[in-house]
Design a protein around this motif. Structure first.
Motif, mmCIF file in Angstrom:
data_model
loop_
_atom_site.group_PDB
_atom_site.id
_atom_site.type_symbol
_atom_site.label_atom_id
_atom_site.label_comp_id
_atom_site.label_asym_id
_atom_site.label_seq_id
_atom_site.Cartn_x
_atom_site.Cartn_y
_atom_site.Cartn_z
ATOM 1 N N LEU A 210 66.840 9.881 -25.709
ATOM 2 C CA LEU A 210 65.757 10.249 -24.799
ATOM 3 C C LEU A 210 64.782 11.265 -25.374
ATOM 4 O O LEU A 210 63.718 11.497 -24.789
ATOM 5 C CB LEU A 210 66.348 10.807 -23.497
ATOM 6 C CG LEU A 210 67.290 9.865 -22.732
ATOM 7 C CD1 LEU A 210 67.812 10.552 -21.476
ATOM 8 C CD2 LEU A 210 66.592 8.564 -22.373
ATOM 9 N N GLY A 211 65.146 11.904 -26.481
ATOM 10 C CA GLY A 211 64.248 12.875 -27.070
ATOM 11 C C GLY A 211 64.691 14.308 -26.854
ATOM 12 O O GLY A 211 65.662 14.574 -26.130
ATOM 13 N N ALA A 212 63.960 15.247 -27.454
ATOM 14 C CA ALA A 212 64.368 16.656 -27.448
ATOM 15 C C ALA A 212 64.408 17.253 -26.053
ATOM 16 O O ALA A 212 65.220 18.132 -25.768
ATOM 17 C CB ALA A 212 63.422 17.459 -28.343
ATOM 18 N N TRP A 213 63.537 16.797 -25.152
ATOM 19 C CA TRP A 213 63.493 17.373 -23.802
ATOM 20 C C TRP A 213 64.819 17.197 -23.062
ATOM 21 O O TRP A 213 65.212 18.058 -22.268
ATOM 22 C CB TRP A 213 62.384 16.729 -22.979
ATOM 23 C CG TRP A 213 62.651 15.284 -22.636
ATOM 24 C CD1 TRP A 213 62.285 14.191 -23.356
ATOM 25 C CD2 TRP A 213 63.366 14.799 -21.491
ATOM 26 N NE1 TRP A 213 62.719 13.041 -22.749
ATOM 27 C CE2 TRP A 213 63.386 13.382 -21.600
ATOM 28 C CE3 TRP A 213 63.980 15.412 -20.406
ATOM 29 C CZ2 TRP A 213 64.006 12.573 -20.649
ATOM 30 C CZ3 TRP A 213 64.596 14.607 -19.461
ATOM 31 C CH2 TRP A 213 64.602 13.216 -19.574
ATOM 32 N N SER A 214 65.497 16.092 -23.369
ATOM 33 C CA SER A 214 66.747 15.806 -22.666
ATOM 34 C C SER A 214 67.854 16.775 -23.078
ATOM 35 O O SER A 214 68.790 17.007 -22.304
ATOM 36 C CB SER A 214 67.188 14.371 -22.924
ATOM 37 O OG SER A 214 67.430 14.151 -24.306
#
Length: 329
Positions: A210-214
């Motif tokens: 999902l990417g770094a934000w997750s």
């Protein structure tokens, strides 16, 4: 144990083991999990200064809540757990949906690896079963005799209602949350050779999908869920301290000990803490399961009353004497 079996001595032994296991040993593991999650989220090592800093902050938050009494504990946890659990399930579903093509192969691999002739011959099946029992007990507390400390304080019109809620918690924890976690890891990391262990494995699977934000979102979820667990286990110990003695000095010492455990737990070795927690939970279970068997006739009687007299479910003053006694105790 005291009222149903007439044995206060056995009840005190169980209470002491529970105090040592849940609010002390298992809380140290929860504190370590929080520290590990924060360290992994910011890209720092557990050998750095960060675990100590996390421990200081976490101990301060714990002290602020536990010295405020049971009402503050209930207020904090009831606002944290449902929203964080739902958010975790949403993240898990997003990860699994992103790897929809891996769902079939993962399910096949789970069944094959668990029940293949090679696993049976190598003793792997027994290891899987034992590990599953250990982690299942750790997850939902079924059979340990710990969760009733919280269930007994609930306001309900019939004791069976709370029993059904507790039963639902087992299915939610084990079949839903734990299964979601397994699929998060396996669909995103089909080859576990050389993969990290612990929370870092789940966090890596989520971030890679999902990417770094997750990673930040998962860190917040783990922090709040683990923190609410620390508060809940503290309450278990408080209830048992109050059962053993009414000395306020003992209660103060217990609260200070829990805060210290949270501080130190952030810097401990996770493997040693897991071993101690498994041992403590096994001791609780070995005492509690025979007691459950001895007292099961009361459960049957209460369930029969709940089923055949639905009009009494909203009128607790009409309960049979036995139901009223169990509700109070």
């Amino acid at each position: 144990m005291q009222r149903g079996l007439g044995s206060r001595r056995l009840a005190i032994v169980f209470a002491v083991i529970l105090i040592v296991s849940s609010p002390i040993i298992i809380n140290s593991l929860q504190a370590y999990t929080i520290a590990e999650t924060v360290a992994d989220a910011v890209g720092m090592s557990m050998d750095s200064w960060l675990p100590v800093a996390v421990g200081v902050v976490l101990a301060g938050l714990t002290a602020a809540v536990v010295f405020g009494g049971a009402r503050r504990i209930a207020k904090v946890t009831e606002s944290l757990v449902p929203s964080m659990a739902l958010l975790y399930l949403v993240l898990g579903i997003m990860v699994i949906a992103s790897h929809a093509d891996q769902i079939g192969p993962v399910m096949v691999a789970i069944v094959v690896d668990a029940f293949s002739g090679e696993s049976v011959a190598g003793g792997a099946l027994g290891t899987v079963i034992v590990t599953g029992i250990q982690r299942g007990m750790f997850s939902n507390e079924a059979g340990l005799g710990t969760a009733p400390n919280a269930a007994a304080s609930a306001a309900t019109t019939h004791p069976v209602k709370q029993g059904l809620v507790q039963s639902l918690g087992v299915y939610f924890d084990t079949f839903l949350v734990c299964s979601i976690t397994a699929f998060i890891v396996l669909v995103a990391t089909p080859d576990l050779a050389g993969a990290p262990i612990g929370i870092a494995l789940t966090q890596g699977a989520v971030v890679s999908t999902l990417g770094a934000w997750s990673g930040g979102a998962l860190s917040l979820i783990v922090f709040l869920l683990a923190f609410s667990t620390i508060l809940g286990l503290y309450y278990y110990g408080e209830a048992n301290i109050a059962y053993i003695t009414s000395n306020p000095t003992m209660m103060l010492a217990y609260r200070l000990l829990v805060v210290a455990v949270v501080l130190v737990g952030c810097t401990l070795n996770a493997g040693a803490v897991w071993t101690l927690s498994d041992l403590a939970l096994a001791m609780l279970t070995l005492i509690n399961l025979p007691v459950i068997a001895r007292l099961s006739r009361h459960v049957v009687a209460l369930l029969r009353d709940y089923r055949v007299q639905p009009g009494r479910r909203s009128r607790p003053h009409l309960y049979p004497r036995q139901a009223s006694r169990c509700s109070r105790h």
